[in-house]
Every structure is written in structure tokens, then in C-alpha cells.
Scaffold this motif. Structure first.
Motif: not given
Length: 205
Positions: A27-49
Motif C-alpha cells: 500500500v505504501d509503495r503504491n501511494r503517490s509521491s507526486e501530489r499532495a495527500n490530504v488526511f484527517i485523523f482522530q485519536s485518544i491520548d492518555g497523558e501523565y506528568g
């Protein structure tokens, strides 16, 4: 019989890992490097400090351990399959380890630049970012508003399930300084140094 079952299980595990690696690599090899790839993301973060508090009425600072979680949503663009620029918003909920009645809730805006390195099993990425935050602090019946700025760096992995979806796992270290912007609390400033682990999903458009 035991060694035969053990050997068979080991072969299946190695075969599954090889198949996953081949799937990601293809999959990574077939991704285009000649155009901009737009992405959206969501994550859950656990924090400590650690949070260091400074007060108006006393010269000594107070150090506490805090922990909590955040829900992060963002959008970004990837150039040349290497450099990523992203903006994200995180809803944060933190609580003091010493008292369940002392907590902070609010939001963070982050801007980040990330460098991604392709690898056979999963891509490796390193990022740097800046933070602007607005937090509501409460200690028993007292409360106040605080604004902050900071920075962070992270390191993690990005595994492509398909050309449209990838799974991300990140470790982050953040440094933030908050100052009072409202309320009548004696607490004037808070300096935080926190570590977090993040698990999320990215959709590539």
C-alpha cells in the motif's frame, strides 16, 4: 505433541506478521509521491506528568502529578510522502493524583510538522509542534481560567491498512506554561511537563 503445536503456532504468527508487512509495504509503495495527500485523523491520548504551581501569596512553588486523557481531531497535508503539516484540536480532561476534586478541563490547538520514513512493516515518523490552550481549573469550590502556550515533540508509527486508512501510535512529550486569565484564585502560573501515548485512525483523501 506440545512442541509440534508450539512450532505450528510460531509458523502461523510469523506468517501473519509477514502478510501484514507485505500488505503495508504494498500500500505504501503504491501511494503517490507526486501530489499532495490530504488526511484527517482522530485519536485518544492518555497523558501523565508533573505540574509546577506558582502562587501570588507565597514564593515557594508546589509540584504535583497529574493524569488524564484527550480526544484529538485534526487535518493535514503530506508532501512527497515525507513531510506532513497538520492542525489539530484536543479536548482535554486532567485530574490531580493527590485530590479527585482538583481538575482541569479545556482545549488545545496544535500546529505540527512531521517527517515520515517509509519502512517495510510500518512507517516511522518524528514530529515537532506548538500549542495554544485554554483551560478551566477547579479546586473544590474555587475555579479560574488559564491560557497557555507550549511546544512538544513526538515519535511514532503509522501502519497503512489500505490506501484510504492508516492506524497511528504516537508517544509525545510536551512542555506548557499557563497563566491566569480570569477568576480570583491565588494560583498565578502553572508549568507542566507531560508524556502521553496516542492511538488513532487517519483517513487519506
Amino acid at each position: 505433541m506440545y512442541f509440534r503445536n508450539y512450532f505450528a503456532s510460531l509458523c502461523l504468527l510469523l506468517g501473519a506478521q509477514t502478510a501484514l508487512a507485505q500488505s503495508h509495504a504494498l500500500v505504501d509503495r503504491n501511494r503517490s509521491s507526486e501530489r499532495a495527500n490530504v488526511f484527517i485523523f482522530q485519536s485518544i491520548d492518555g497523558e501523565y506528568g508533573r505540574i509546577q504551581k506558582s502562587f501570588k501569596s507565597q514564593p515557594e512553588t508546589v509540584n504535583q502529578t497529574w493524569r488524564g486523557y484527550g480526544i484529538r481531531n485534526g487535518v493535514g497535508v503530506e508532501l512527497f510522502k515525507f513531510t506532513q503539516f497538520s492542525l489539530s484540536h484536543t479536548l482535554v480532561n486532567l485530574r490531580s493524583r493527590d485530590s479527585s476534586l482538583e481538575n482541569m478541563r479545556g482545549s488545545r490547538l496544535s500546529g505540527e510538522v512531521t517527517f515520515a520514513f517509509s519502512a517495510p512493516i510500518t512507517n516511522i515518523q518524528f514530529g515537532l509542534g506548538v500549542i495554544a490552550s485554554q483551560m478551566d481549573y477547579q479546586n473544590y469550590e474555587k475555579s479560574g481560567a488559564y491560557v497557555g502556550t507550549g511546544h512538544y515533540f513526538n515519535m511514532g508509527f503509522n501502519y497503512f491498512v489500505s490506501q484510504m486508512f492508516s492506524v497511528q501510535f504516537l508517544g509525545k512529550r510536551s512542555t506548557t506554561r499557563h497563566t491566569a486569565s480570569g477568576g480570583s484564585l491565588d494560583l498565578q502560573e502553572m508549568h507542566s511537563n507531560t508524556d502521553s501515548l496516542s492511538f488513532g485512525l487517519a483517513i487519506w483523501i
